[in-house]
Design an enzyme around this catalytic site. Structure first.
Site, mmCIF file in Angstrom:
data_model
loop_
_atom_site.group_PDB
_atom_site.id
_atom_site.type_symbol
_atom_site.label_atom_id
_atom_site.label_comp_id
_atom_site.label_asym_id
_atom_site.label_seq_id
_atom_site.Cartn_x
_atom_site.Cartn_y
_atom_site.Cartn_z
ATOM 1 N N TYR A 1 -3.780 0.782 -10.021
ATOM 2 C CA TYR A 1 -2.848 1.239 -8.983
ATOM 3 C C TYR A 1 -3.317 2.574 -8.402
ATOM 4 O O TYR A 1 -3.658 3.511 -9.122
ATOM 5 C CB TYR A 1 -1.430 1.398 -9.552
ATOM 6 C CG TYR A 1 -0.480 2.008 -8.538
ATOM 7 C CD1 TYR A 1 0.024 1.239 -7.489
ATOM 8 C CD2 TYR A 1 -0.138 3.358 -8.599
ATOM 9 C CE1 TYR A 1 0.867 1.793 -6.542
ATOM 10 C CE2 TYR A 1 0.700 3.921 -7.660
ATOM 11 C CZ TYR A 1 1.196 3.141 -6.625
ATOM 12 O OH TYR A 1 2.023 3.689 -5.682
ATOM 13 N N ASN B 1 1.072 12.828 -6.760
ATOM 14 C CA ASN B 1 2.066 12.096 -7.534
ATOM 15 C C ASN B 1 2.612 12.951 -8.679
ATOM 16 O O ASN B 1 2.280 12.749 -9.844
ATOM 17 C CB ASN B 1 1.440 10.816 -8.082
ATOM 18 C CG ASN B 1 2.448 9.707 -8.268
ATOM 19 O OD1 ASN B 1 2.128 8.690 -8.851
ATOM 20 N ND2 ASN B 1 3.670 9.881 -7.793
ATOM 21 N N GLU C 1 11.220 3.472 1.448
ATOM 22 C CA GLU C 1 9.868 2.923 1.343
ATOM 23 C C GLU C 1 9.888 1.459 0.900
ATOM 24 O O GLU C 1 9.555 1.124 -0.223
ATOM 25 C CB GLU C 1 9.053 3.811 0.376
ATOM 26 C CG GLU C 1 7.569 3.644 0.439
ATOM 27 C CD GLU C 1 7.058 2.762 -0.689
ATOM 28 O OE1 GLU C 1 6.451 1.716 -0.373
ATOM 29 O OE2 GLU C 1 7.270 3.121 -1.862
ATOM 30 N N ASN D 1 11.001 0.052 -2.363
ATOM 31 C CA ASN D 1 10.256 0.318 -3.607
ATOM 32 C C ASN D 1 10.850 1.532 -4.305
ATOM 33 O O ASN D 1 11.092 1.507 -5.509
ATOM 34 C CB ASN D 1 8.780 0.550 -3.288
ATOM 35 C CG ASN D 1 7.996 0.994 -4.518
ATOM 36 O OD1 ASN D 1 7.917 0.272 -5.500
ATOM 37 N ND2 ASN D 1 7.445 2.198 -4.467
#
Length: 761
Positions: A62, A252, A482, A485
């Protein structure tokens, strides 16, 4: 750290003072003092090797081979292009002015708010976030290279700060958008604007490091931002091309939420401690009881925060001449009509502050864990044994609800502390509740001096805004984002922003309270001096008026003791009455007990009672008490007796009592040793004097004939500057602003820390 101790990043020991030291003060030329422990570099290298191995093997990871969030069903074998696309779509924040506005000749209306500060984060927020993010990356769970950590520390040390949009982060998959601007600066993206907080300085050749020293200096305003390439070049900083996973590795995480939360929490601790310190000063200003904070009360209801708050206030009051140490037991008839106990704002302060103290402790621990955590997704677990494979964990450490809860609760705590301060402030200003102080804490005559009335109104506005902010629960306001999600998002940065607003309003309220308390303490000192001297004045006037009328000195003393309490009561009840009329009322209040004393015990008086003597007693006593209060006011406010006596044709000949000037901090001698420093800081260090001298002199701007001449002529020779100690005094609000500045720059925090030294908790 304010003395230059290096801030060392090791991934596990970053503290609130360290974040404040780096975030709030612009860097001096960096002084690197140590190299990082070898094991840190090894952890980062092992984590990076896991990513490189999986990329080389063509495995799907990912954020390395997939799209992001709801688009994670897409695939690519070009991780660098993927990273660039990540930054591109996250650079969505609105920053004003736009790049087009600089070349536009269109003249529009004036903006309702400052366009720059209304849409961009202050530099300290971003510096705090960069430090927190570097501390997280150094833990070796993010799959980035050591050179990335190094580059981020270099930018912090050189004062490079990207201009980051204020809004746009939902703090769900971390603070993606704000951190994308940090990444854009590191790679030298021309579309990213950057502040350089220090003059460009050449950077010497460096070995890899993870610590830097600070010199605490100030920065009053931000420089004009420049494009990232220009900023990097100006500081001798080479852009860093990012490798696979590193774009996501920067973005992140919860660094902006945690960084701002750290700064807010640090200053909120000062407000919490001030809640107790100002309560102690309020007890002194209102002649309150120290016994309300006796340890037995906490033993009977052993909440930890309540016990700590009570103990702190109890110790702060030790040695005070204003606070009642041991309440005297009296007969029912002796205190009839007198409030038997202090009001809630004093008496229940430990029960009110205690939960806030406990909340602050919980918040501090939660934030400490967050700023020393890895908040990425995916997480990279290096192999635990030689030859084993590392693991990729797809999880949710980026979900920042822990910070949201902390900030929501802290905002409520600020509102509760502010409520306590407001109630104390407004009761101190109210003559029906302040135990004999003038209404509005006027230093001069009540008809022409309204003292703190404007601050009373302003404080109500602050308290009302705090109530609204405190009742706002951001954490329950989840919105889907989003492609659904990010269906759960913490809005932690939003909550931190609102809590910062609450903190700033709290500082306005606390500063107003400090200003009012200092005025109240000075007036309490005048009140105390007046009460202490009144008995002697009454005795002297009785002796003069009735000449040899008393059989013995003891008889004179006995009559004085019966008359004086009524006179003192009337003094406390007539603070809003003009001075001459007030003292006439006060003297008249002594007539009834005087007659009762003289007639109930004829043996004390050897002469026939003459009503003319009673009338003379009243007139002379009124004159003497008027002179006494006038001289006390002048002594406390550095007003000459000539100025005071010239304002009234009926005022008695001065001086009568020869009271010497009391200095710039006249209440000091009455205060507890631990509360005195804050009062003296305001009076001596900030130089804010007791209010009322201009009102006594009638030199308030607009009262003088000269002021009208200036207003009509604008003669340059007559124009005056306002300020402390100048001909025209500055405003109440400006004096409160001086205290706000001292709160925000940490000077008052250091005073409060000194007040609390060696008080065991």
């Amino acid at each position: 750290f304010s003395a230059g101790k290096p801030v060392v990043l090791d991934g596990s020991s970053l503290s609130l003072p360290q974040i404040a030291a780096v975030a709030l003060y612009p860097p001096s030329p960096p002084s690197y003092t140590s190299t990082p422990p070898t094991n840190l570099r090894e952890k980062v290298a092992a984590s990076r090797a896991v990513i490189e191995t999986k990329v080389a093997a063509g495995l799907s990871v990912y954020g390395v081979s997939t799209g992001f969030g709801g688009s994670a069903d897409t695939r690519t074998d070009d991780p660098l292009a993927l990273g660039a696309a990540l930054l591109q779509h996250q650079h969505a924040g609105v920053i004003l002015p736009s790049t087009a506005s600089a070349s536009s000749h269109f003249v529009g209306p004036m903006p309702l708010t400052d366009p720059t500060h209304g849409t961009t984060m202050p530099a300290p927020w971003t510096r705090a976030a960069m430090l927190v993010r570097a501390n997280s990356l150094i833990r070796g769970h993010s799959g980035v290279r050591w050179t990335l950590v190094e580059k981020m520390v270099e930018c912090i040390s050189k004062g490079l700060v990207p201009v980051v949009p204020l809004r746009g982060s939902i703090s769900a998959s971390g603070d993606l958008s704000p951190l994308s601007y940090v990444a854009g600066m590191l790679i030298g993206n021309p579309a990213i604007r950057v502040w350089v907080l220090t003059p460009p300085t050449p950077l010497p050749s460096l070995s890899p490091v993870s610590s830097f020293s600070k010199t605490m200096t100030g920065l009053s305003s931000l420089p004009t931002p420049m494009s990232a390439p220009h900023a990097l070049r100006a500081t001798g900083t080479i852009p860093l091309p990012l490798a696979s996973k590193e774009h996501l590795g920067i973005l992140n995480g919860t660094a902006f939420s945690a960084g701002l939360a750290s700064l807010v929490l640090r200053n909120t601790e000062t407000i919490g401690a001030l809640g107790a310190a100002l309560t102690a000063l309020a007890v002194e200003a209102l002649n309150g009881a120290r016994g309300s904070f006796d340890p037995f009360v906490g033993e009977a209801r052993p909440h930890v925060g309540q016990i700590e708050a009570a103990h702190l206030i109890h110790e702060l009051l030790a040695g005070s001449q204003f606070a009642v140490d041991d309440e005297e037991e009296v007969k029912i008839e002796e205190d009839d009509g007198v409030l038997r106990q202090d009001r809630y704002s004093l008496r229940t302060a430990p029960q009110w502050l205690g939960p806030q103290f406990e909340e602050l402790k919980r918040a501090k621990e939660t934030v400490r864990v967050e700023i020393n955590s890895t908040t990425d997704n995916p997480l990279v677990e290096p192999p635990r044994t030689e030859g084993a494979d590392g693991k990729i964990h797809h999880a949710g450490n980026f979900q920042a609800l822990a910070m949201t809860v902390v900030m929501d609760h802290l905002r409520l705590a600020l509102a509760q502390i502010g409520r306590l301060m407001f109630v104390q402030l407004t009761e101190i200003l109210n003559p029906l509740m302040n135990r004999g102080l003038p209404g509005n804490l006027a230093g001069g005559e009540a008809a022409l001096d309204f003292g703190g009335k404007g601050l009373d109104i302003a404080a109500a506005a602050y308290a009302g805004e705090l109530n609204a902010l405190g009742g706002m629960n951001v954490g329950v306001g989840v919105v889907s984002a989003e492609m659904h999600n990010q269906s759960l998002n913490s809005l932690a940065l939003v909550s931190a922003r609102y809590t910062l607003t609450a903190l700033e309003v709290s500082e306005l309220l606390a500063a107003s309270h400090i200003y009012i308390l200092c005025q109240a303490l000075d007036l309490r000192a005048i009140h105390t001096e007046m009460h202490a001297r009144t008995g002697a004045v009454v005795r002297s006037v009785l002796s003069e008026t009735f000449a040899e009328g008393f059989a013995t000195p003891e008889a004179l003393d006995a009559v004085t003791r019966k008359v004086t309490p009524k006179i003192l009561d009337e003094l406390d009840q007539t603070t809003s009455v003009a001075l001459g009329l007030r003292m006439a009322k006060v003297a008249s209040a002594g007539v009834a007990p005087l007659l009762e004393a003289l007639t109930s015990d004829p043996s004390c008086c050897v002469s026939t009672l003459d009503l003319a003597q009673i009338a003379r007693f009243r007139v002379v006593l009124a004159q003497r008490l008027e002179a006494l209060l006038t001289e006390l006011r002048c002594a406390f406010m550095s007003v000459s007796l000539d100025e005071a006596s010239s304002l009234s044709s009926s005022s008695p000949q001065l001086p009568m009592f020869g009271i010497a000037p009391m200095g710039r901090a006249p209440a000091s001698k009455y205060l507890a040793p631990r509360t005195r420093p804050l009062y003296e800081f305001v009076r001596l260090e900030l130089g804010i004097p007791m209010h009322g001298s201009d009102n006594l002199r009638k030199t308030v701007y607009g009262m003088r004939a000269r002021d009208l001449e200036v207003q009509q002529s604008w003669d340059a020779a007559m124009l005056e500057e306002a300020g402390l100690g100048k001909t025209v005094d500055t405003t109440h609000g400006d004096k409160v602003a001086m205290i706000v500045e001292a709160l925000r720059n940490g000077r008052i925090a250091r005073i409060v820390a000194r007040m609390c030294e060696e008080i065991d908790t």
